[in-house]
Design a protein around this motif. Structure first.
Motif, PDB file in Angstrom:
ATOM      1  N   GLY A 466       7.087  -6.194   3.727  1.00  0.00           N
ATOM      2  CA  GLY A 466       7.880  -5.444   3.503  1.00  0.00           C
ATOM      3  C   GLY A 466       9.084  -5.739   2.670  1.00  0.00           C
ATOM      4  O   GLY A 466       9.535  -4.817   2.036  1.00  0.00           O
ATOM      5  N   SER A 467       9.269  -7.129   2.486  1.00  0.00           N
ATOM      6  CA  SER A 467      10.179  -7.711   1.543  1.00  0.00           C
ATOM      7  C   SER A 467       9.880  -7.387   0.072  1.00  0.00           C
ATOM      8  O   SER A 467      10.580  -7.153  -0.563  1.00  0.00           O
ATOM      9  N   LEU A 468       8.668  -7.662  -0.062  1.00  0.00           N
ATOM     10  CA  LEU A 468       7.936  -7.342  -1.303  1.00  0.00           C
ATOM     11  C   LEU A 468       8.117  -6.244  -1.808  1.00  0.00           C
ATOM     12  O   LEU A 468       8.531  -5.819  -2.819  1.00  0.00           O
ATOM     13  N   ASN A 469       7.746  -5.017  -1.116  1.00  0.00           N
ATOM     14  CA  ASN A 469       8.023  -3.602  -1.298  1.00  0.00           C
ATOM     15  C   ASN A 469       9.373  -3.226  -1.305  1.00  0.00           C
ATOM     16  O   ASN A 469       9.758  -2.159  -2.061  1.00  0.00           O
ATOM     17  N   SER A 470      10.416  -3.707  -0.732  1.00  0.00           N
ATOM     18  CA  SER A 470      11.753  -3.585  -0.808  1.00  0.00           C
ATOM     19  C   SER A 470      12.287  -3.933  -2.232  1.00  0.00           C
ATOM     20  O   SER A 470      13.089  -3.269  -2.891  1.00  0.00           O
ATOM     21  N   VAL A 471      11.842  -4.996  -2.820  1.00  0.00           N
ATOM     22  CA  VAL A 471      12.114  -5.478  -4.155  1.00  0.00           C
ATOM     23  C   VAL A 471      11.535  -4.448  -5.179  1.00  0.00           C
ATOM     24  O   VAL A 471      12.096  -4.324  -6.078  1.00  0.00           O
ATOM     25  N   ILE A 472      10.171  -4.175  -4.805  1.00  0.00           N
ATOM     26  CA  ILE A 472       9.690  -3.107  -5.897  1.00  0.00           C
ATOM     27  C   ILE A 472      10.416  -1.809  -5.686  1.00  0.00           C
ATOM     28  O   ILE A 472      10.474  -1.491  -6.919  1.00  0.00           O
ATOM     29  N   ALA A 473      10.740  -1.210  -4.492  1.00  0.00           N
ATOM     30  CA  ALA A 473      11.273  -0.043  -4.799  1.00  0.00           C
ATOM     31  C   ALA A 473      12.652  -0.194  -5.334  1.00  0.00           C
ATOM     32  O   ALA A 473      13.027   0.980  -5.773  1.00  0.00           O
ATOM     33  N   LEU A 478       9.979  -0.597 -11.731  1.00  0.00           N
ATOM     34  CA  LEU A 478       8.896  -0.190 -10.948  1.00  0.00           C
ATOM     35  C   LEU A 478       9.478   1.013 -10.025  1.00  0.00           C
ATOM     36  O   LEU A 478       9.392   2.178 -10.427  1.00  0.00           O
ATOM     37  N   GLY A 479       9.854   0.722  -8.655  1.00  0.00           N
ATOM     38  CA  GLY A 479      10.156   1.928  -8.079  1.00  0.00           C
ATOM     39  C   GLY A 479       9.474   2.170  -6.719  1.00  0.00           C
ATOM     40  O   GLY A 479       8.470   1.755  -6.641  1.00  0.00           O
ATOM     41  N   ARG A 544       8.443  -9.203 -18.129  1.00  0.00           N
ATOM     42  CA  ARG A 544       7.304  -9.217 -17.075  1.00  0.00           C
ATOM     43  C   ARG A 544       7.225 -10.368 -16.170  1.00  0.00           C
ATOM     44  O   ARG A 544       7.094 -10.404 -14.990  1.00  0.00           O
ATOM     45  N   ALA A 545       7.214 -11.480 -16.869  1.00  0.00           N
ATOM     46  CA  ALA A 545       7.003 -12.843 -16.139  1.00  0.00           C
ATOM     47  C   ALA A 545       8.256 -13.208 -15.229  1.00  0.00           C
ATOM     48  O   ALA A 545       8.310 -13.577 -14.220  1.00  0.00           O
ATOM     49  N   LYS A 546       9.456 -12.458 -15.617  1.00  0.00           N
ATOM     50  CA  LYS A 546      10.735 -12.755 -14.759  1.00  0.00           C
ATOM     51  C   LYS A 546      10.526 -11.898 -13.413  1.00  0.00           C
ATOM     52  O   LYS A 546      10.694 -12.269 -12.436  1.00  0.00           O
ATOM     53  N   VAL A 547      10.134 -10.581 -13.611  1.00  0.00           N
ATOM     54  CA  VAL A 547       9.897  -9.727 -12.831  1.00  0.00           C
ATOM     55  C   VAL A 547       8.834 -10.127 -11.721  1.00  0.00           C
ATOM     56  O   VAL A 547       9.024  -9.942 -10.448  1.00  0.00           O
ATOM     57  N   LEU A 548       7.597 -10.535 -12.165  1.00  0.00           N
ATOM     58  CA  LEU A 548       6.710 -11.060 -11.316  1.00  0.00           C
ATOM     59  C   LEU A 548       7.058 -12.324 -10.700  1.00  0.00           C
ATOM     60  O   LEU A 548       6.662 -12.571  -9.424  1.00  0.00           O
ATOM     61  N   GLY A 549       8.021 -13.215 -11.168  1.00  0.00           N
ATOM     62  CA  GLY A 549       8.448 -14.426 -10.507  1.00  0.00           C
ATOM     63  C   GLY A 549       9.223 -14.237  -9.280  1.00  0.00           C
ATOM     64  O   GLY A 549       9.192 -14.625  -8.406  1.00  0.00           O
ATOM     65  N   GLU A 550      10.272 -12.942  -9.571  1.00  0.00           N
ATOM     66  CA  GLU A 550      10.878 -12.322  -8.675  1.00  0.00           C
ATOM     67  C   GLU A 550       9.966 -11.879  -7.280  1.00  0.00           C
ATOM     68  O   GLU A 550      10.407 -11.855  -6.129  1.00  0.00           O
ATOM     69  N   LEU A 551       9.108 -11.070  -7.652  1.00  0.00           N
ATOM     70  CA  LEU A 551       8.307 -10.417  -6.765  1.00  0.00           C
ATOM     71  C   LEU A 551       7.273 -11.698  -5.927  1.00  0.00           C
ATOM     72  O   LEU A 551       7.318 -11.491  -4.652  1.00  0.00           O
ATOM     73  N   ARG A 552       6.974 -12.509  -6.486  1.00  0.00           N
ATOM     74  CA  ARG A 552       6.315 -13.655  -6.007  1.00  0.00           C
ATOM     75  C   ARG A 552       6.980 -14.507  -4.714  1.00  0.00           C
ATOM     76  O   ARG A 552       6.777 -14.672  -3.841  1.00  0.00           O
ATOM     77  N   LYS A 553       8.389 -14.540  -5.140  1.00  0.00           N
ATOM     78  CA  LYS A 553       9.387 -15.359  -4.250  1.00  0.00           C
ATOM     79  C   LYS A 553       9.657 -14.316  -3.226  1.00  0.00           C
ATOM     80  O   LYS A 553       9.775 -14.987  -1.919  1.00  0.00           O
ATOM     81  N   ALA A 554       9.907 -13.046  -3.314  1.00  0.00           N
ATOM     82  CA  ALA A 554       9.824 -12.232  -2.244  1.00  0.00           C
ATOM     83  C   ALA A 554       8.843 -12.117  -1.208  1.00  0.00           C
ATOM     84  O   ALA A 554       9.154 -11.921   0.080  1.00  0.00           O
TER      85      ALA A 554
END
Length: 563
Positions: A466-473, A478-479, A544-554
């Motif tokens: 859920g946390s990952l999807n909140s960051v994606i949304a 992304l969205g 891309r690397a920055k966003v993926l890092g944020e998503l991984r952390k979430a």
């Protein structure tokens, strides 16, 4: 302090004022808020003991919260007042299994459920001893007493208390919506009593009369299959209500959210009650294989793709065995012909899977208007020499369920006239569905560790998803359409099973320090990271690397699994 001295009107009122006079709707977890609210009373010893007992009642029913989490929370609350929980008490033993699921909403709306429990206790304590005795001895008087309390119609604990007090009169059902759906599905067996609870009792008595040697449980097969193919935990009745009203709906959302599974379940759910009505309860339940065959025969799934068009679905030229060409019916007219030869009281369901992968307006052709004007008849184009013109109408007992991935095409990109012909039901990530599916896979695949031991970790997984999807949304790159469906997270079940050893662990997916264990890392590396990387392929490598890092952390940061 004695129990009698603890449950006083003064103490209950002080507790109610502390929680709702100081209602904290911030982002902090329930326990932190509760600690502050108890402290604000100035009598932590008394209030913590009372809250622990209130929570004990609150946790008696729900089976979707594990014993360890229940005892952990009660122990923590008692420690605030300098007391300890007796782990061998009858109350703690009752926490082992629970009675029925409360669903996610019972946890997320915990303060309001507890508030109702306190208000119930206050109202009961204000009654005379004679009135209290009358309530305790009558299931229906107790029901009327609870229903007179504010907001009773939206409180799950209302149903739980009635079952705990009068298990022979009230079902182990904590959802008002579930009760409504069961009564609707078994309508022919109800005796016309007022209210769902009385109707459920009449249905139960009829079932027990027909099958005296069977356990009547509306959450177990074969009864659950009649009313709730979509799953026990889900309280969301919108798809079914929409299907009954409009007869054509679209389930839309991100990939991996189980839209096709839900479409099949809805089809079964709309057909079964009509078969029950047709056969009668005794014949229905004694011929389950026949019932299953009838459901399968009336469920029609069509997988759409870019090459599928009007000629396939409606009418087009075909080469005959003699080499000549002639107009022939497509899928829909053939289906309508089959339905016309069948019992018109029993539904047929057409599932248009991944409907946005084809040009739907072109594919539907003349059926476009028939979807909105059922009962009307139109003439199909293309008349063969020596044959009359072919007519088509869409029968009232044909229901249409479409599925659509937002990642392929948004609703806004679809024809307005087409959108008007369907009701659109969002089908997104579902934490409860993730835990439920993980439970099914775990129990089928593993005998090493009992589900109850790993369930808290899977609830943490659902929270992390859920946390990952909140960051994606919320991401501008992304969205919401790129949220990851719960099916993508289920690969962690075999990954964890492969990683198990005989040693008992403190945390199976995250260790005691909050660091992700190997299965979480593997799920990210092998399933989630490649998918998200593909979604972000069009942006520059650094971004891309920055966003993926944020998503991984979430995702990998240990979440709080609120019970």
């Amino acid at each position: 302090m004695s129990q009698e001295a603890l449950w006083t009107i003064d103490n209950l009122q002080r507790l109610h004022n502390a929680i709702f006079g100081n209602l904290d709707q911030g982002a902090r977890d329930f326990t932190a808020k509760l600690n502050d609210q108890i402290t604000s009373t100035g009598d932590v010893e008394t209030m913590s003991a009372l809250v622990a007992e209130v929570l004990g009642i609150y946790f008696l029913f729900p089976s979707n919260v594990g014993r360890s989490r229940k005892t952990e929370l009660l122990s923590q609350v008692l420690e605030w007042g300098g007391k300890t929980l007796d782990k061998d008490s009858d109350l703690v033993k009752c926490f082992e299994h629970g009675i029925g699921s409360g669903g996610q909403s019972y946890n997320t709306r915990r303060p309001f459920e507890i508030g109702f429990l306190i208000e119930m206790a206050l109202a009961f304590k204000k009654k005379s001893a004679e009135d209290q005795g009358n309530l305790a001895g009558s299931p229906w008087k107790m029901m009327e007493f609870l229903d007179a309390i504010d907001a009773s119609s939206s409180r799950q604990i209302r149903h739980m208390i009635l079952h705990i007090l009068f298990p022979d009169d009230f079902e182990r059902i904590s959802s008002r919506e579930h009760k409504k759906r069961i009564v609707e599905a078994f309508e022919t067996m109800a005796d016309g009593s007022d209210g769902h609870d009385r109707q459920l009792l009449s249905i139960r008595k009829e079932l027990e009369h027909l099958f005296p040697d069977e356990v009547v449980d509306f959450y177990r097969p074969p009864l659950v299959d009649v009313w709730n193919q979509a799953g026990n935990a889900a309280d969301d009745y919108i798809p079914m209500a929409a299907l009954h009203y409009k007869k054509q709906i679209v389930l839309y959302g991100p990939p991996g959210t189980g839209k096709t599974h839900t479409a099949k379940a809805l089809a079964e759910q709309i057909i079964r009650p009509k078969l029950l009505e047709k056969y009668g309860a005794k014949n229905y339940f004694q011929n389950m294989s026949k019932v299953s065959s009838e459901i399968e025969r009336r469920t029609h799934r069509l997988q759409l793709h870019p090459a599928y068009g009007y000629e396939d679905f409606m009418r087009g030229l075909r080469i005959t065995s003699s080499g000549a060409t002639e107009y022939q019916h497509g899928y829909l007219p053939q289906l309508v012909k089959t339905i016309s030869q069948d019992d018109h009281k029993i539904p047929h369901v057409l599932i248009l899977d991944e409907m946005n992968r084809t040009d739907l307006s072109r594919m539907l052709g003349e059926a476009f208007s028939l979807l909105e004007n059922r009962g009307e008849e139109i003439t199909l184009p293309g008349v063969n020499a020596g044959e009359p013109a072919q007519k088509l109408n869409i029968p009232e007992n044909l229901y249409v369920i479409g599925t659509m991935n937002l990642i392929d095409l948004s609703i806004e990109q679809m024809d307005f006239a087409l959108r008007r012909r369907f009701l659109w039901v969002y089908h997104g990530f579902d934490a409860d569905a993730l835990v439920s599916a993980a439970y099914s896979r775990w129990t089928r695949a593993s005998n090493k560790i009992d589900w109850a031991e790993v369930e808290p970790d899977f609830r943490k997984l659902a929270s992390a998803a859920g946390s990952l999807n909140s960051v994606i949304a919320s991401s501008q790159l992304l969205g919401p359409q790129y949220e990851i469906g719960h099916a993508y997270f289920l690969d962690i079940v075999p990954l964890l099973i492969d990683d198990l050893d005989k040693r008992r662990r403190q945390g199976y997916l995250w260790n005691t320090k909050g660091a992700p264990r190997r299965p979480v890392e593997q799920l990210w590396d092998y399933a989630l990271f490649p998918l998200l990387q593909e979604y972000l392929v069009s942006i520059d490598p650094q971004s891309r690397a920055k966003v993926l890092g944020e998503l991984r952390k979430a995702f990998v940061s240990e979440p709080v699994a609120e019970a």
